[in-house]
Design a protein around this motif. Structure first.
Motif, mmCIF file in Angstrom:
data_model
loop_
_atom_site.group_PDB
_atom_site.id
_atom_site.type_symbol
_atom_site.label_atom_id
_atom_site.label_comp_id
_atom_site.label_asym_id
_atom_site.label_seq_id
_atom_site.Cartn_x
_atom_site.Cartn_y
_atom_site.Cartn_z
ATOM 1 N N GLY A 109 0.789 -1.225 0.000
ATOM 2 C CA GLY A 109 0.000 0.000 0.000
ATOM 3 C C GLY A 109 0.818 1.270 0.000
ATOM 4 N N MET A 110 2.019 1.229 0.542
ATOM 5 C CA MET A 110 2.862 2.432 0.555
ATOM 6 C C MET A 110 3.726 2.505 -0.705
ATOM 7 S SD MET A 110 4.050 3.027 4.410
ATOM 8 C CE MET A 110 3.018 2.549 5.767
ATOM 9 N N PHE A 111 4.291 1.390 -1.093
ATOM 10 C CA PHE A 111 5.216 1.364 -2.217
ATOM 11 C C PHE A 111 4.487 1.541 -3.548
ATOM 12 C CE2 PHE A 111 8.290 -0.538 -5.153
ATOM 13 C CZ PHE A 111 9.484 -0.043 -4.665
ATOM 14 N N ASN A 112 3.314 0.933 -3.669
ATOM 15 C CA ASN A 112 2.566 0.958 -4.929
ATOM 16 C C ASN A 112 1.365 1.893 -4.899
ATOM 17 O OD1 ASN A 112 4.281 -0.970 -6.116
ATOM 18 N ND2 ASN A 112 3.139 -2.620 -5.156
ATOM 19 N N THR A 149 0.517 -0.575 10.192
ATOM 20 C CA THR A 149 -0.911 -0.859 10.052
ATOM 21 C C THR A 149 -1.726 0.294 10.610
ATOM 22 O OG1 THR A 149 -0.972 -2.055 12.154
ATOM 23 C CG2 THR A 149 -0.594 -3.360 10.167
ATOM 24 N N GLY A 150 -2.903 0.433 10.049
ATOM 25 C CA GLY A 150 -3.844 1.451 10.500
ATOM 26 C C GLY A 150 -4.994 0.802 11.248
ATOM 27 N N PRO A 151 -5.981 1.603 11.614
ATOM 28 C CA PRO A 151 -7.123 1.057 12.349
ATOM 29 C C PRO A 151 -7.996 0.167 11.457
ATOM 30 C CG PRO A 151 -7.428 3.401 11.902
ATOM 31 C CD PRO A 151 -6.057 3.046 11.428
ATOM 32 N N LEU A 159 -4.920 0.241 5.401
ATOM 33 C CA LEU A 159 -3.790 -0.492 5.967
ATOM 34 C C LEU A 159 -4.173 -1.274 7.225
ATOM 35 C CD1 LEU A 159 -0.796 1.994 5.521
ATOM 36 C CD2 LEU A 159 -1.303 -0.058 4.190
ATOM 37 N N GLU A 160 -5.442 -1.663 7.345
ATOM 38 C CA GLU A 160 -5.823 -2.437 8.525
ATOM 39 C C GLU A 160 -5.018 -3.732 8.554
ATOM 40 O OE1 GLU A 160 -9.925 -3.620 8.746
ATOM 41 O OE2 GLU A 160 -9.854 -4.679 6.855
ATOM 42 N N PRO A 161 -4.731 -4.249 9.764
ATOM 43 C CA PRO A 161 -3.939 -5.472 9.860
ATOM 44 C C PRO A 161 -4.539 -6.595 9.004
ATOM 45 C CG PRO A 161 -4.277 -4.512 12.029
ATOM 46 C CD PRO A 161 -5.140 -3.735 11.067
ATOM 47 N N GLY A 162 -3.660 -7.245 8.245
ATOM 48 C CA GLY A 162 -4.078 -8.362 7.414
ATOM 49 C C GLY A 162 -4.593 -7.980 6.036
ATOM 50 N N SER A 163 -4.782 -6.684 5.777
ATOM 51 C CA SER A 163 -5.289 -6.260 4.460
ATOM 52 C C SER A 163 -4.227 -6.468 3.388
ATOM 53 C CB SER A 163 -5.710 -4.788 4.501
ATOM 54 O OG SER A 163 -4.571 -3.956 4.598
ATOM 55 N N ALA A 164 -4.673 -6.530 2.143
ATOM 56 C CA ALA A 164 -3.752 -6.714 1.017
ATOM 57 C C ALA A 164 -2.727 -5.582 0.957
ATOM 58 C CB ALA A 164 -4.527 -6.800 -0.290
ATOM 59 N N LEU A 165 -3.144 -4.355 1.264
ATOM 60 C CA LEU A 165 -2.237 -3.210 1.180
ATOM 61 C C LEU A 165 -1.221 -3.167 2.314
ATOM 62 C CD1 LEU A 165 -4.696 -0.404 -0.017
ATOM 63 C CD2 LEU A 165 -3.130 -1.801 -1.385
ATOM 64 N N SER A 166 -1.489 -3.876 3.410
ATOM 65 C CA SER A 166 -0.555 -3.872 4.538
ATOM 66 C C SER A 166 0.526 -4.945 4.398
ATOM 67 C CB SER A 166 -1.301 -4.077 5.863
ATOM 68 O OG SER A 166 -1.767 -5.411 5.982
ATOM 69 N N ASP A 198 3.876 -6.306 12.989
ATOM 70 C CA ASP A 198 3.126 -5.086 12.691
ATOM 71 C C ASP A 198 3.395 -4.032 13.750
ATOM 72 O OD1 ASP A 198 1.931 -6.342 10.512
ATOM 73 O OD2 ASP A 198 0.150 -6.907 11.631
ATOM 74 N N LYS A 199 3.243 -2.784 13.341
ATOM 75 C CA LYS A 199 3.301 -1.653 14.266
ATOM 76 C C LYS A 199 2.209 -0.669 13.872
ATOM 77 C CE LYS A 199 6.697 1.036 11.664
ATOM 78 N NZ LYS A 199 5.753 2.026 11.149
ATOM 79 N N ALA A 200 1.823 0.149 14.809
ATOM 80 C CA ALA A 200 0.789 1.153 14.543
ATOM 81 C C ALA A 200 1.306 2.569 14.792
ATOM 82 C CB ALA A 200 -0.437 0.875 15.414
ATOM 83 N N ARG A 201 2.575 2.696 15.154
ATOM 84 C CA ARG A 201 3.187 3.993 15.460
ATOM 85 C C ARG A 201 4.426 4.180 14.582
ATOM 86 N NH1 ARG A 201 0.868 7.446 18.026
ATOM 87 N NH2 ARG A 201 2.767 8.155 18.986
#
Length: 186
Positions: free
Chosen positions: A20-23, A58-60, A65-72, A89-92
């Protein structure tokens, strides 16, 4: 935690090299080159027997970017092995905040943390500073981190600024070609 004067082995930390960040809509500066550089660092770490850690931001729940999503997920082109490497994973912005990273590094006898990934001005910067405060010896790979252009500065300037600012007080700055993974026990 190891003191900055202690011996100890090196580990590689790869930050937020994820789909999700790179692409995303904004491409990272020299993204393909940085990805290749990080894969070279992974190969060097493996050859030296150094532990490899890869973190995903990861986001909420409900966010892209929720944990486990394709973009994460980590980039499939990244040579990380989910079986032998530690993926977490990290959220900060800090890879240490709310994660087990400091404990995993201490348990593995790691004193020196080689850092690469993205984004330079957020998670890379914050993690470099936190690692130093926690007593690790952070090594920032000068050509192994990236970010995107902002309305204020182009990515190339952000990277150059952070390399200069962090070098010395917070990190040892090295090029990927000069990066070595030390395997002495503490």
């Amino acid at each position: 935690m190891p003191s900055s004067a202690s011996a100890g082995r090196s580990a590689l930390l790869i930050i937020d090299m994820q789909v999700g960040m790179f692409n995303g809509p904004q491409k990272p500066y020299e993204g393909q080159r940085v990805l290749a550089t990080i894969n070279t660092l992974i190969a060097k770490a493996r050859e030296a027997g150094a532990p490899i850690f890869a973190v995903r931001h990861t986001g909420p729940l409900g966010s892209p970017l929720e944990p486990g999503s394709a973009l994460s997920q980590l980039l499939p082109e990244l040579a990380v092995d989910a079986v032998t490497d530690t993926v977490f994973d990290k959220a900060r912005p800090s890879c240490f905040a709310g994660t087990g990273l400091a404990g995993w590094l201490a348990d593995a006898g790691v004193a020196e943390l080689v850092i690469a990934g993205m984004k330079t001005e957020y998670c890379v910067d914050t993690t470099c500073r936190a690692a130093a405060e926690l007593g690790f010896r952070p090594v920032l790979v000068a050509d192994g981190h990236t970010c995107m252009d902002t309305p204020v500065l182009p990515a190339q300037a952000i990277i150059a600024h952070h390399n200069r600012t962090l070098s010395g007080p917070f990190v040892q700055l090295v090029s990927a070609a000069d990066c070595l993974f030390v395997q002495q026990s503490a």
